[in-house]
Design a protein around this motif. Structure first.
Motif, PDB file in Angstrom:
ATOM      1  N   TYR A 129      31.766  45.928  50.925  1.00  0.00           N
ATOM      2  CA  TYR A 129      31.352  44.768  51.711  1.00  0.00           C
ATOM      3  C   TYR A 129      31.992  43.515  51.129  1.00  0.00           C
ATOM      4  N   ASN A 130      32.706  42.780  51.980  1.00  0.00           N
ATOM      5  CA  ASN A 130      33.409  41.564  51.575  1.00  0.00           C
ATOM      6  C   ASN A 130      32.604  40.352  52.054  1.00  0.00           C
ATOM      7  N   THR A 131      32.097  39.569  51.127  1.00  0.00           N
ATOM      8  CA  THR A 131      31.316  38.385  51.496  1.00  0.00           C
ATOM      9  C   THR A 131      32.132  37.434  52.355  1.00  0.00           C
ATOM     10  N   MET A 132      33.440  37.371  52.121  1.00  0.00           N
ATOM     11  CA  MET A 132      34.286  36.447  52.880  1.00  0.00           C
ATOM     12  C   MET A 132      34.332  36.818  54.363  1.00  0.00           C
ATOM     13  N   GLN A 183      31.646  41.700  56.330  1.00  0.00           N
ATOM     14  CA  GLN A 183      31.650  43.072  56.842  1.00  0.00           C
ATOM     15  C   GLN A 183      32.251  44.006  55.790  1.00  0.00           C
ATOM     16  N   LYS A 184      32.011  45.313  55.989  1.00  0.00           N
ATOM     17  CA  LYS A 184      32.622  46.291  55.093  1.00  0.00           C
ATOM     18  C   LYS A 184      34.090  46.482  55.467  1.00  0.00           C
ATOM     19  N   GLU A 185      34.927  46.613  54.445  1.00  0.00           N
ATOM     20  CA  GLU A 185      36.362  46.793  54.652  1.00  0.00           C
ATOM     21  C   GLU A 185      36.864  47.937  53.785  1.00  0.00           C
ATOM     22  N   VAL A 186      37.892  48.616  54.257  1.00  0.00           N
ATOM     23  CA  VAL A 186      38.533  49.650  53.447  1.00  0.00           C
ATOM     24  C   VAL A 186      39.198  48.976  52.254  1.00  0.00           C
ATOM     25  N   TYR A 222      44.642  36.079  33.317  1.00  0.00           N
ATOM     26  CA  TYR A 222      44.664  37.519  33.055  1.00  0.00           C
ATOM     27  C   TYR A 222      44.992  38.381  34.264  1.00  0.00           C
ATOM     28  N   LEU A 223      44.816  37.831  35.469  1.00  0.00           N
ATOM     29  CA  LEU A 223      45.057  38.631  36.666  1.00  0.00           C
ATOM     30  C   LEU A 223      46.057  37.998  37.617  1.00  0.00           C
ATOM     31  N   GLY A 224      46.431  36.746  37.356  1.00  0.00           N
ATOM     32  CA  GLY A 224      47.268  36.025  38.305  1.00  0.00           C
ATOM     33  C   GLY A 224      46.408  35.351  39.367  1.00  0.00           C
ATOM     34  N   TYR A 225      47.049  34.588  40.243  1.00  0.00           N
ATOM     35  CA  TYR A 225      46.311  33.893  41.299  1.00  0.00           C
ATOM     36  C   TYR A 225      45.934  34.815  42.448  1.00  0.00           C
ATOM     37  N   SER A 226      46.580  35.952  42.521  1.00  0.00           N
ATOM     38  CA  SER A 226      46.313  36.884  43.613  1.00  0.00           C
ATOM     39  C   SER A 226      45.894  38.227  43.015  1.00  0.00           C
ATOM     40  N   PHE A 227      44.628  38.589  43.229  1.00  0.00           N
ATOM     41  CA  PHE A 227      44.153  39.873  42.705  1.00  0.00           C
ATOM     42  C   PHE A 227      43.121  40.460  43.665  1.00  0.00           C
ATOM     43  N   ASP A 228      42.511  41.575  43.281  1.00  0.00           N
ATOM     44  CA  ASP A 228      41.755  42.384  44.245  1.00  0.00           C
ATOM     45  C   ASP A 228      40.293  42.001  44.419  1.00  0.00           C
ATOM     46  N   ILE A 229      39.539  41.957  43.331  1.00  0.00           N
ATOM     47  CA  ILE A 229      38.076  41.825  43.425  1.00  0.00           C
ATOM     48  C   ILE A 229      37.580  40.675  42.563  1.00  0.00           C
ATOM     49  N   CYS A 263      47.540  26.581  43.373  1.00  0.00           N
ATOM     50  CA  CYS A 263      48.604  27.485  43.822  1.00  0.00           C
ATOM     51  C   CYS A 263      48.306  27.935  45.246  1.00  0.00           C
ATOM     52  N   LYS A 264      49.170  27.580  46.171  1.00  0.00           N
ATOM     53  CA  LYS A 264      48.926  27.891  47.588  1.00  0.00           C
ATOM     54  C   LYS A 264      48.875  29.390  47.846  1.00  0.00           C
ATOM     55  N   GLN A 265      49.509  30.176  46.981  1.00  0.00           N
ATOM     56  CA  GLN A 265      49.519  31.631  47.168  1.00  0.00           C
ATOM     57  C   GLN A 265      48.258  32.305  46.616  1.00  0.00           C
ATOM     58  N   SER A 266      47.321  31.530  46.109  1.00  0.00           N
ATOM     59  CA  SER A 266      46.093  32.112  45.567  1.00  0.00           C
ATOM     60  C   SER A 266      45.365  32.918  46.643  1.00  0.00           C
ATOM     61  N   ASN A 267      44.982  34.131  46.283  1.00  0.00           N
ATOM     62  CA  ASN A 267      44.295  34.982  47.257  1.00  0.00           C
ATOM     63  C   ASN A 267      43.542  36.102  46.554  1.00  0.00           C
ATOM     64  N   ILE A 268      42.251  36.170  46.791  1.00  0.00           N
ATOM     65  CA  ILE A 268      41.439  37.282  46.300  1.00  0.00           C
ATOM     66  C   ILE A 268      41.048  38.107  47.516  1.00  0.00           C
ATOM     67  N   SER A 269      41.288  39.401  47.450  1.00  0.00           N
ATOM     68  CA  SER A 269      41.096  40.258  48.625  1.00  0.00           C
ATOM     69  C   SER A 269      39.630  40.500  48.960  1.00  0.00           C
ATOM     70  N   TYR A 270      38.796  40.738  47.928  1.00  0.00           N
ATOM     71  CA  TYR A 270      37.400  41.123  48.179  1.00  0.00           C
ATOM     72  C   TYR A 270      36.460  40.299  47.302  1.00  0.00           C
ATOM     73  N   TRP A 271      35.538  39.608  47.953  1.00  0.00           N
ATOM     74  CA  TRP A 271      34.480  38.883  47.247  1.00  0.00           C
ATOM     75  C   TRP A 271      33.208  39.720  47.348  1.00  0.00           C
ATOM     76  N   ILE A 272      32.700  40.161  46.193  1.00  0.00           N
ATOM     77  CA  ILE A 272      31.575  41.094  46.169  1.00  0.00           C
ATOM     78  C   ILE A 272      30.415  40.461  45.400  1.00  0.00           C
ATOM     79  N   HIS A 273      29.236  40.514  45.991  1.00  0.00           N
ATOM     80  CA  HIS A 273      28.064  39.886  45.381  1.00  0.00           C
ATOM     81  C   HIS A 273      26.855  40.811  45.441  1.00  0.00           C
TER      82      HIS A 273
END
Length: 580
Positions: A78-81, A84-87, A288-295, A318-328
């Protein structure tokens, strides 16, 4: 410092350090975690190799049926962003970058904290079970208003006080079988990275200086509020937003705070001071993970303002910053109110495990889906304690039966046992891959445990063909699943001199004695009195003794070999369990 936080930082910047075989395990030994890493600092890096791939339980050629298939299940989270649940699809195939916000270390941690880190430990373990290489970063906040206030009250250096509670947190996590993360950075060790990120945000015209302070301008980030669903105009000053007339917008938040008398400070381009709360996690996750990482994960209370502000800061740097899944994860509540130190309605982990086994607390925490609120109560802890005793007693009895029989075992089991194993393991995979549905897995344990007890104790089970082979196969799949859930003790009942590695069944009995306010000798005396009463046909007295003990959580078990006792849910609480 300008090169510290580049936008295209590699996802896995750290070289994984080989771990000795004695430590390379999916379950922690129960001594202090800092003893395992005696040469590392409190907040230094810790890297563990991946868990071993799950092996099929039965050789398909000899089993007469399909073996347990070893595969990487499709994981849904489940992605808070997106709400809904996502693969789950990592940015780099086979690798996962995960950042979880850690504790502000100024006191002992409470069970609300325990829920956060047990929840993400389950995710960490399951990702590793699926053969992902996980870079798990969990920070310590050791520079904060609360730490400074507590240190001043105690007349102690704030950093030293915080480091002491970092150590205490490690002890708690070891008790709860939470695996150490790959890295545990502290704020005080990462000032260059924090200052460098603030510079980038200012250079990108998203922050401004006011008399030695630096504020983030939320008006410069149009997507502010996307994670929490809040609008900027909803963020009234005084409601989780600091009141300061110098701010351009009441919702603007501090990136850097000018030094005040009696507080620790660091030099910066804006004068001496210290970082605001939110910037630390943006800087350390990027380091430690860069601006773009998974969780990126944490408790539900961090969605706003902490994680909302993290997104704004990181994207501004950094405009390329992106986290794929926000989990709470959901809250732990008491009487439907969130447990927290600020409300004064909390129990520390130490208080709970003083009278309940740590793994009973862990089972209680994962017995509710991680996103749902969980209400703390004695009846819930008693139920969890009763359940773990049943699980470990069954596995102990199973192990004893196998150890006492010298018959050469075959490499096969009856089809109905194989079906039981496959069903349980497939239920485990299906449930865990559906947003970590641990309650369903715990419920699914009932069938293989019952099958073991039938094989051990019923007349039909004792005569079953390939009985020992069936016990061995059932015990293995249960152990493997318990290990992935973090519920596998170091031992069931062997005698051990070290108090930190006492066998689980002994610990559970000791905790039950403590709750009952009785000693072992007192219970044995009651058993003897009851035995004499039964011999003299004083059945009312015999029943009264049994009932009195049951009232305080001690159940008497009669057998041809005599009477023994085991921990149980006290009678009054059993009625509450039945009512629910």
């Amino acid at each position: 410092m300008g090169t510290l936080l580049k936008c295209y930082k590699p996802l896995f910047p750290l070289r994984l350090i080989p771990i000795p075989n004695s430590v390379r395990t999916s379950r922690l030994p129960t001594h202090h975690s800092h003893a395992i890493f005696s040469n590392s600092k409190v907040c230094g890096g810790r890297c563990f190799s991946s868990m071993k791939q799950y092996q099929p339980l039965i050789d398909e050629k000899n089993s007469g049926g399909e073996g347990v298939e070893n595969r990487r299940a499709e994981l849904w989270l489940y992605n808070t962003m997106s709400r809904q649940k996502e693969v789950f699809k990592p940015k780099v195939d086979g690798r996962v970058g995960m950042y979880v916000c850690g504790v502000t270390a100024y006191d002992l941690s409470h069970i609300g904290h325990a829920r956060v880190y047990v929840s993400f430990d389950v995710l960490y373990r399951y990702l590793r079970h699926l053969e992902y290489e996980v870079n798990y970063v969990r920070n310590f906040t050791d520079v904060d208003d609360k730490i400074i206030a507590r240190a001043n009250k105690l007349g102690e250096d704030p950093i030293n006080l915080s480091r002491r509670y970092c150590q205490e947190f490690h002890v708690d996590m070891t008790y709860l079988h939470c695996l150490p993360p790959s890295v545990e950075p502290c704020v005080s060790d990462h000032m260059p990275q924090i200052i460098d990120m603030i510079k980038q945000i200012i250079d990108n015209d998203c922050a401004y200086r006011v008399e030695g302070d630096v504020y983030f301008s939320v008006d410069k980030f149009p997507e502010y509020g996307r994670l929490s669903g809040r609008k900027v105009e909803d963020n009234r000053a005084g409601e989780r937003v600091a009141v300061d007339s110098r701010k351009k917008n009441p919702a603007d938040f501090a990136l850097w705070k000018a030094a005040k008398k009696g507080e620790p400070f660091w030099d910066s381009p804006w004068g001496p001071g210290r970082p605001g709360w939110h910037i630390e996690c943006s800087a350390m996750s990027a380091a430690y993970l860069g601006y773009s990482f998974d969780i990126h994960g944490g408790g539900m209370d961090l969605v706003f303002p902490h994680h909302e502000n993290e997104i704004a800061q990181s994207c501004a740097a950094c405009k390329q910053s992106n986290i794929s899944y926000w989990i709470h994860n959901g809250f732990v509540t008491i009487d439907s109110e969130k447990m927290s130190k600020s409300l004064g309605n909390f129990f520390t982990i130490r208080q709970v495990i003083d009278i309940y086994h740590p793994l009973a607390l862990r089972l209680f925490l994962i017995g509710t889906h991680y996103r749902s609120p969980i209400n703390y109560s004695d009846v819930q802890l008693e139920s969890a304690s009763d359940r773990v005793f049943y699980i470990y007693q069954t596995l102990h009895d199973c192990q004893n039966a196998m150890d006492q029989d010298d018959v050469t075992k075959k490499d096969s089991v009856p089809p109905h046992i194989l079906d039981c194993i496959n069903k349980f393991y497939n239920d485990f995979l299906t449930s865990m891959s559906d947003d970590l549905h641990t309650p369903v897995v715990l419920a699914a344990l009932s069938d293989p445990l019952k099958t073991i007890n039938d094989l051990l104790h019923t007349r039909k089970g004792k005569k079953q063909e390939l009985r020992l082979e069936s016990l061995a196969a059932l015990e293995k799949v249960i152990r493997d699943v318990l290990t992935i859930l973090g519920l596998m003790p170091a031992s069931y009942s062997e005698v051990c001199k070290c108090i930190m590695t006492k066998p689980a069944l002994l610990q559970l009995r000791e905790k039950a004695l403590k709750r009952s306010k009785l000693t072992e000798d007192q219970i044995l005396q009651k058993i003897e009195e009851r035995t004499m009463a039964r011999k003299n046909k004083e059945y009312e007295k015999s029943d009264a003794i049994r009932k009195d003990l049951a009232a305080v959580g001690i159940a008497l078990m009669d057998s041809p070999d005599g009477t023994t006792w085991r921990p149980a849910i006290p009678l009054a609480l059993q009625e509450q369990v039945a009512a629910t």
